[in-house]
Motif scaffolding. Structure first.
Motif, mmCIF file in Angstrom:
data_model
loop_
_atom_site.group_PDB
_atom_site.id
_atom_site.type_symbol
_atom_site.label_atom_id
_atom_site.label_comp_id
_atom_site.label_asym_id
_atom_site.label_seq_id
_atom_site.Cartn_x
_atom_site.Cartn_y
_atom_site.Cartn_z
ATOM 1 N N GLU A 156 0.840 -1.201 0.000
ATOM 2 C CA GLU A 156 0.000 0.000 0.000
ATOM 3 C C GLU A 156 0.876 1.252 0.000
ATOM 4 N N SER B 293 2.353 1.682 -3.486
ATOM 5 C CA SER B 293 1.297 2.139 -4.397
ATOM 6 C C SER B 293 1.001 3.617 -4.201
ATOM 7 N N GLN B 294 0.905 4.032 -2.949
ATOM 8 C CA GLN B 294 0.658 5.437 -2.649
ATOM 9 C C GLN B 294 1.811 6.307 -3.143
ATOM 10 N N LEU C 282 3.893 5.663 -5.613
ATOM 11 C CA LEU C 282 3.857 5.721 -7.073
ATOM 12 C C LEU C 282 2.785 6.684 -7.561
ATOM 13 N N GLU C 283 1.657 6.659 -6.914
ATOM 14 C CA GLU C 283 0.562 7.552 -7.296
ATOM 15 C C GLU C 283 0.928 9.018 -7.054
ATOM 16 N N GLN C 284 1.505 9.307 -5.911
ATOM 17 C CA GLN C 284 1.841 10.683 -5.557
ATOM 18 C C GLN C 284 3.032 11.220 -6.346
ATOM 19 N N SER D 226 4.019 10.121 -9.389
ATOM 20 C CA SER D 226 3.827 9.913 -10.827
ATOM 21 C C SER D 226 4.969 9.115 -11.450
ATOM 22 N N SER E 230 6.655 5.749 -12.783
ATOM 23 C CA SER E 230 6.145 4.501 -13.342
ATOM 24 C C SER E 230 6.659 3.318 -12.529
ATOM 25 N N GLN E 231 5.940 2.213 -12.611
ATOM 26 C CA GLN E 231 6.390 0.990 -11.947
ATOM 27 C C GLN E 231 7.736 0.552 -12.512
#
Length: 71
Positions: A5, A8-9, A11-13, A15, A17-18
Motif C-alpha cells: 500500500e 502504491s501510494q 507511485l501515485e503521488q 507519478s 512509473s512501476q
C-alpha cells in the motif's frame, strides 16, 4: 499501512512509473508487480533498504508491524 500500500501510494503521488521504480530499486518489474499485489515481499533487508531509499523513508518505517503502529 502495508508495504505494498505504501509503495502504491508513493507511485501515485510521485507519478513515477512501476518500471522506473523497479529499476531504481534494482528489481524486475514483475517482482514489483507481485509486491504490489501482496503476493511477494522483499527477499532481504537490502532490498527493503533500497525501497526505503527510493521512497525517501526510513527502513524502520517500512518494516514496522502495521498492527502495532502508534504504540
Amino acid at each position: 499501512m502495508s508495504l505494498h500500500e505504501h509503495i502504491s501510494q508513493y507511485l501515485e503521488q510521485s507519478s513515477m512509473s512501476q518500471t522506473e521504480f523497479a529499476r531504481r530499486c534494482g528489481i524486475s518489474k514483475s517482482y514489483l508487480s507481485n509486491i504490489l499485489a501482496g503476493r511477494r515481499s522483499p527477499r532481504n533487508i537490502e532490498m527493503l533498504q533500497r525501497i526505503a531509499d527510493v521512497t525517501g523513508n526510513e527502513l524502520i518505517f517500512l518494516h514496522r508491524n502495521p498492527a502495532k503502529a502508534g504504540t
